[in-house]
Design an enzyme around this catalytic site. Structure first.
Site, PDB file in Angstrom:
ATOM      1  N   ASP A 257       0.799  -1.222   0.000  1.00 34.79           N
ATOM      2  CA  ASP A 257       0.000   0.000   0.000  1.00 34.79           C
ATOM      3  C   ASP A 257       0.834   1.275   0.000  1.00 34.79           C
ATOM      4  OD1 ASP A 257      -2.268  -1.489  -0.101  1.00 34.79           O
ATOM      5  OD2 ASP A 257      -2.819  -1.251   1.993  1.00 34.79           O
TER       6      ASP A 257
ATOM      7  N   GLU B 239      25.001  -6.124  10.417  1.00 30.62           N
ATOM      8  CA  GLU B 239      23.635  -6.124   9.896  1.00 30.62           C
ATOM      9  C   GLU B 239      23.046  -7.528   9.797  1.00 30.62           C
ATOM     10  OE1 GLU B 239      23.547  -2.184   7.048  1.00 30.62           O
ATOM     11  OE2 GLU B 239      24.632  -3.957   6.328  1.00 30.62           O
TER      12      GLU B 239
ATOM     13  N   TYR C 128      -9.944  -0.717   2.408  1.00 28.85           N
ATOM     14  CA  TYR C 128      -9.478  -0.541   3.783  1.00 28.85           C
ATOM     15  C   TYR C 128      -9.130   0.909   4.088  1.00 28.85           C
ATOM     16  CZ  TYR C 128      -9.201  -5.176   5.924  1.00 28.85           C
ATOM     17  OH  TYR C 128      -9.509  -6.371   6.528  1.00 28.85           O
TER      18      TYR C 128
ATOM     19  N   GLY D  52       0.593   8.753   1.095  1.00 35.05           N
ATOM     20  CA  GLY D  52       0.431  10.199   1.183  1.00 35.05           C
ATOM     21  C   GLY D  52      -0.599  10.742   0.221  1.00 35.05           C
TER      22      GLY D  52
END
Length: 656
Positions: free
Chosen positions: A305, A487, A389, A312
């Site tokens: 999404d 990492e 949604y 935005g």
């Protein structure tokens, strides 16, 4: 905040959100360079945020150079190009062509119109829906859904979409109540044609109304609730100057862009006169909604999404009394539309205070004192609607230094035609109407700066202690602390059985007890991505396979699934960022936290879903030398109004 001079907007700070004038200047610069035609679409437009050194060196009144990055789709030439523009100097700085098989630009607004036209003009699709008893094509709504990456040769190097269709029988009807579930179209948006129509044996169209505004569906409105009024007769306790929000000891700079929506910058806490940094930048960097129904109608459903639809640009304009209650301050946002033109979203951000119950309390029977203080939090939120949604994102700042992000999921569950019986992959929520199982998995990007940039991450698990000489009666327990060095070490899962948390510690400063100040991430204890190990979605949404990732700071590494998510085959984003296995011990680091919901829809979720919640907390641990709220005044006794407090004898402890 911007100051407009003629047609140029001069930002007052390097992190100010883009203004309408800057977006116009961005498009105008590209037009002057011959890079914009009638076929050009602006799939992404955002500020290139300057590095920390430049931001830190900025002083009020300094000139601010502004760089904007955009993703241009040329629908005629069938090209996708990244462009960087200096909107201050009106010059094109760089261009970069996108290889067509490494992902496509986000879904455009016009794609929804185009797939409707293409499907309704395709004889195969028309025949398929008519076999399901549908004759009125103007009642059908075709939805452009991201196609994913499933190895179809005719979808390589072209913009594609999957199309599911719903029936809208009257203006206020809920089309999600009437899915045409046995038909899915694969559409080539580049060449504007339907590639194939896939049918299943689901031929019924659920008929029961899902119109939750219809009195016959909802019943009569209740009249039992009395008004609930929240007032602050002396006004709010926060200040908003430009984009800088201050409240009690907190300071945070607000940002907004078309992809992530709301962003928080340079979050600091004033600790008895010393402004201490905690977070340099926080946002929701990605979100994926993978569905778990393996039928051909739904097995491809996995929507990003943020990367594919852009939060935005989909933000709501909020309304007082509905979305926000109390003494509210709103902030509007400006984004670029598909044509590179500015569009204002009025009241996109909501700011207010909330009472949050007891902060601390003690009734001391020895000294005869009784003291209580109330918790309060500052709320900064925005809401987006992505198809069916709706998602709200609420950042909370607490008086005691706590930080919380709460995601609220509501709206309407995605629907299907239910095959009947005990089908394990969808809930029958109305006669013949299914709601497939699915997840909502978010990636929060937290650019940490706990007392500065020299940070490290430690994993903390509780641990049992066996009986022995050091634990003779077996009551002892302790914890293990493991420092991550690189990492690859820091790709971790949450574990509720050991109360796992992750502490971000400063490696160069100390508190008054000689220990390292820290902020601790309390993760969501919920399932991660449940798709099979060798599935397409697991490659594309690799971020969702771990609850925690830690990366060395890089101002170009912003996206959990990479910069181009739509139709990307996978492996981008966090897997790439962590390939070098960089040192993260005592470095400038970024936390990426996966949290979310696993949703087996309920009957109570239909025809509109009550809010479900997910989120995480960040709490100080040794960051302060003592409780930072000792200086809070006692609250008034009695009712909420000050005059009632006086009538009831003053305050709850302390001087009245």
């Amino acid at each position: 905040m911007t100051i407009e001079i003629a047609d140029v907007a001069v930002a007052t700070h390097p992190l100010d959100p883009l203004s309408a004038a800057e977006i116009t200047a961005f498009r105008g610069t590209l037009e002057a360079a011959g890079m914009v035609t009638e076929a050009t679409r602006f799939a992404y437009v955002a500020l290139v945020e300057p590095g920390k050194d430049l931001v830190g060196a900025h002083s009020p009144g300094d000139a601010v150079a502004r760089q904007v990055r955009g993703l241009l789709l040329d629908l005629a030439e069938r090209t996708t190009t990244w462009v960087d523009v200096d909107v201050t100097a009106r010059s094109v700085l760089a261009t970069r062509q996108v290889e067509p098989d490494t992902g496509q630009g986000p879904i455009l607004d016009e794609d929804f119109v185009r797939v409707d036209e293409l499907c309704k003009a395709d004889a195969r699709w028309v025949d398929a829906v008519r076999r399901r008893g549908i004759s009125e094509l103007d009642q059908l709504r075709c939805v452009a859904l991201s196609a994913g990456s499933f190895g179809y040769e005719d979808e390589r190097a072209v913009r594609s979409a999957r199309v599911l269709t719903f029936q809208l029988t009257h203006p206020t009807d809920s089309m999600w109540a009437h899915p045409i579930d046995g038909v899915v179209a694969h559409v080539d948006l580049t060449n504007q044609k339907v590639l194939r129509v896939v049918e299943t044996d689901i031929e019924h169209v659920p008929a029961e109304s899902g119109d939750y505004l219809d009195p016959e569906v909802r019943g009569p409105l209740r009249e039992s609730l009395k008004p609930l009024v929240i007032t602050q007769p002396e006004g709010v306790s926060f200040q908003l100057e430009g984009n800088v929000l201050t409240w009690e000891n907190w300071s945070v700079r607000l940002g907004f862009n078309g992809r992530e929506g709301l962003t928080l910058h340079r979050l600091t806490f004033d600790d008895r006169g010393t402004e201490r940094p905690i977070l340099n930048r926080a946002s929701i960097a990605e979100m994926v909604v993978p569905y778990g129904d393996p039928t051909p109608t739904h097995d491809w459903q996995n929507y990003f999404d943020v990367g594919e639809y852009q939060f935005g640009r989909l933000a709501n304009s909020l309304e007082l009394g509905c979305d926000c209650l109390g003494d509210i301050t709103y902030v509007s946002a400006t984004v670029a539309d598909d044509h590179g033109k500015p569009r204002e979203i009025k009241n996109a951000i909501c700011i207010h205070e909330e009472d949050y119950g007891i902060l601390w309390k003690h009734n001391d029977t020895f000294s005869g004192t009784s003291e209580v203080r109330r918790q309060r939090r500052l709320v900064v939120s925005f809401f987006v609607t992505v198809g069916n949604y709706d998602y709200g994102f609420y950042w909370y700042l607490y008086l005691d230094g706590g930080i919380e992000l709460e995601a609220k999921a509501t709206g309407i569950v995605f629907t299907s035609g239910h095959p009947g019986g005990d089908y394990p992959y969808a809930t029958e929520i109305a006669p013949g109407l299914g709601a497939p199982v699915h997840q909502h998995l978010f990636s929060a990007r937290l650019d940490m700066e706990v007392d500065g940039t020299a940070n490290a991450v430690e994993e903390i698990d509780v641990a049992r202690v066996p009986m022995g000489d050091s634990n003779p009666v077996g009551n002892a327990f302790t914890r293990t602390i493991t420092r991550f060095r690189s990492e690859q070490d820091a790709q971790r899962e949450a574990d509720a059985s050991v109360g796992r948390t992750w502490a971000v510690v400063n490696t160069e400063t100390s508190n008054r007890m000689g220990r390292r100040p820290a902020y601790v991430l309390y993760p969501t204890q919920s399932p991660l991505l449940l798709a099979a190990d060798d599935s397409s979605i697991r490659r594309r949404a690799a971020f969702a396979t771990k609850a925690l990732w830690v990366t060395r700071y890089d101002d170009e590494q912003l996206w959990a699934s990479g910069e181009l998510v739509n139709q990307h085959p996978g492996g981008a984003g966090l897997p790439e960022y962590t390939n070098e296995d960089r040192d993260i011990d005592g470095q400038d680091i970024v936390l990426w936290h996966t949290f979310g919901l696993t949703h087996f829809p309920r009957l109570e979720d239909w025809p509109i879903m009550p809010v479900d919640y997910a989120g995480f907390r960040l709490k100080p641990d040794g960051f302060f030398d003592r409780n930072p709220t000792l200086d809070l005044p006692a609250p008034p006794r009695g009712h909420c109004a000050p005059e009632a407090a006086a009538a009831n004898g003053g305050c709850c402890g302390g001087a009245s």
